[in-house]
Structure formats: structure tokens, C-alpha cells
Design a protein around this motif. Structure first.
Motif, mmCIF file in Angstrom:
data_model
loop_
_atom_site.group_PDB
_atom_site.id
_atom_site.type_symbol
_atom_site.label_atom_id
_atom_site.label_comp_id
_atom_site.label_asym_id
_atom_site.label_seq_id
_atom_site.Cartn_x
_atom_site.Cartn_y
_atom_site.Cartn_z
ATOM 1 N N ASP A 88 0.805 -1.217 0.000
ATOM 2 C CA ASP A 88 0.000 0.000 0.000
ATOM 3 C C ASP A 88 0.838 1.268 0.000
ATOM 4 O OD1 ASP A 88 -2.285 -1.517 0.019
ATOM 5 O OD2 ASP A 88 -2.513 -1.482 2.186
ATOM 6 N N GLY A 89 2.156 1.123 -0.095
ATOM 7 C CA GLY A 89 3.005 2.298 -0.100
ATOM 8 C C GLY A 89 3.156 2.887 1.285
ATOM 9 N N VAL A 90 3.114 4.213 1.368
ATOM 10 C CA VAL A 90 3.312 4.889 2.653
ATOM 11 C C VAL A 90 2.020 4.820 3.462
ATOM 12 C CG1 VAL A 90 3.888 7.054 3.784
ATOM 13 C CG2 VAL A 90 5.012 6.433 1.631
ATOM 14 N N GLY A 91 2.047 4.036 4.515
ATOM 15 C CA GLY A 91 0.883 3.902 5.383
ATOM 16 C C GLY A 91 -0.100 2.851 4.889
ATOM 17 N N TYR A 92 -0.604 2.077 5.807
ATOM 18 C CA TYR A 92 -1.630 1.086 5.491
ATOM 19 C C TYR A 92 -2.435 0.820 6.753
ATOM 20 C CZ TYR A 92 1.864 -1.977 7.652
ATOM 21 O OH TYR A 92 2.775 -2.534 8.518
ATOM 22 N N LYS A 114 2.293 5.242 8.798
ATOM 23 C CA LYS A 114 2.841 6.216 7.846
ATOM 24 C C LYS A 114 4.252 6.641 8.239
ATOM 25 C CE LYS A 114 -1.671 8.070 6.505
ATOM 26 N NZ LYS A 114 -2.553 9.268 6.436
ATOM 27 N N THR A 115 4.563 6.534 9.525
ATOM 28 C CA THR A 115 5.902 6.938 9.968
ATOM 29 C C THR A 115 6.971 5.934 9.569
ATOM 30 O OG1 THR A 115 5.670 5.847 12.131
ATOM 31 C CG2 THR A 115 4.893 8.122 11.955
ATOM 32 N N GLY A 166 6.179 2.411 15.886
ATOM 33 C CA GLY A 166 5.913 0.986 15.693
ATOM 34 C C GLY A 166 5.430 0.326 16.968
ATOM 35 N N MET A 167 6.056 0.667 18.095
ATOM 36 C CA MET A 167 5.633 0.111 19.376
ATOM 37 C C MET A 167 4.212 0.550 19.722
ATOM 38 S SD MET A 167 9.035 0.437 21.794
ATOM 39 C CE MET A 167 8.184 -0.392 23.125
#
Length: 218
Positions: A88-92, A114-115, A166-167
Motif C-alpha cells: 500500500d506504499g506509505v501507510g496502510y 505512515k511513519t 511501531g511500538m
């Protein structure tokens, strides 16, 4: 070899190690199907993507997408279902793959993914820092060493933001699963652990890299 020069070489090695470690989260799913930043597993079919009667679904979430695979139950005559990956590219949205993660947790997790675009940027910065450190080792230069530390600090900051997000994304997914009362479980993947190791190497390397210059100044 002076003590300062020794520490400088150790710092250079750590910066190189940070760059190498950052490659791992770069190539997580969907690039490498079974390599993930985080992963969800379940004892029954609970994905909104695959409709498979018997098996344990595993979803590997990476920097730019995710992959879904079904592991047949022990003793089942069924063959593994075809693995499906989504880029999905940047962010999903993890909620698109996992039943039970919706509402605020699902939206929060989607925003945080997205990060992950910061990870390849951190990798690029880590590569430049390692290259500058190598140049300052081959041809001692105060400016190259200082620039290496500065660029390494930038790589550290970028990777740190991605790691923390991520966390938090995993925490949001877990909260959604807990609220839904499902048996799906979320775990950190190899990509997150490699990202953490890269942060440690980058931090230590930045501190040790200018060792020989400080020794000369002393």
C-alpha cells in the motif's frame, strides 16, 4: 595505535553495523514475505482477506505493506493457501487485514504506519554517516568525523521516531484485539528488534566515532 584511535575505529564499526541492521526493517513484508516489523497469529481463520476453512492465519506487517499466509493445522490434508501480499506504499491499515481491530485502535494504527517511511530515510543517513566515518579512518579528518556524528544523530532520530511509532502501533492493535475479545495475538517481529539494535549501535557509534580527534585535542 592510541586509545582515541581505537575508540574511533570501534565507533566506525558500530556505525557500519547500524546501517546494516537498518536494512532489515527496510526489506520487511511485502518485500520479504516472512520478515516483519510485527506479526499477528490466530488459532482460527480470522482475516478479512482469505476465506480458508482450516488453518492458522499469520499476517506479517512490514514497512510498506503486509502479507497473509495460512499454516495448515497439524495433520490436516490441506495444502498451504497461496500467500497474499499487499503493498500500500506509505501507510496502510492493519484493520483491513485483521478482523476485530476497528474504531479508534484501528485508525491509530493506520496513522502510525505512515511513519515507517522514516526507516529507509534513516538507512540512507546511516549509510552516509558510515561512509564519512570510513573516510575519516582512512584519511584522518576532524570535519569528516564531526559530520559523521551529525548525520548519525539524524539517522538515530529518524529511526527512533519510527521505532516508537511501531511500538505504539502494536499497542493499538493489541488494544483493539483485546476489546474485540478475539484469540488473535500480536507480536514484535525481527524488523523491530533489528531497528532497536540499530538505534543502540548508532548511539554508541556516535559517541565513540570522534575518539581520535578528542584524543588529539587533549
Amino acid at each position: 595505535m592510541s586509545i582515541g584511535t581505537f575508540f574511533h575505529h570501534i565507533g566506525t564499526f558500530l556505525l557500519l553495523a547500524a546501517f546494516a541492521l537498518l536494512i532489515v526493517p527496510d526489506v520487511t513484508a511485502p518485500s520479504a514475505h516472512h520478515l516483519s516489523l510485527f506479526r499477528t497469529t490466530s488459532n482460527y481463520i480470522s482475516t478479512s482477506i482469505l476465506n480458508y476453512a482450516s488453518g492458522n492465519p499469520v499476517i506479517d506487517f512490514g514497512s510498506f505493506g503486509y502479507c497473509v499466509r495460512i499454516i495448515p493445522e497439524p495433520g490436516s490434508p490441506r495444502l498451504p493457501a497461496p500467500e497474499i501480499c499487499y503493498n500500500d506504499g506509505v501507510g496502510y491499515s492493519p484493520a483491513d487485514a485483521i478482523n476485530g481491530v476497528s474504531g479508534s485502535p484501528g485508525r491509530a494504527a493506520a496513522r502510525l504506519t505512515k511513519t515507517f517511511v522514516l526507516i529507509p530515510l534513516a538507512t540512507a543517513a546511516a549509510f552516509i554517516a558510515a561512509l564519512l566515518a570510513l573516510l575519516s579512518s582512512l584519511r584522518p579528518s576532524r570535519w569528516a568525523s564531526v559530520l559523521a556524528v551529525g548525520v548519525s544523530a539524524l539517522a538515530f532520530c529518524l529511526a527512533l521516531v519510527a521505532f516508537v511509532c511501531g511500538m505504539v502501533a502494536v499497542a493499538a492493535v493489541r488494544a483493539g484485539l483485546r476489546d474485540a475479545g478475539t484469540s488473535v495475538r500480536a507480536y514484535y517481529g525481527a524488523g523491530m528488534w533489528a531497528l532497536l539494535a540499530a538505534l543502540i549501535c548508532s548511539l554508541l557509534g556516535s559517541g565513540l566515532e570522534p575518539g581520535s580527534q578528542f584524543a588529539k585535542a587533549g
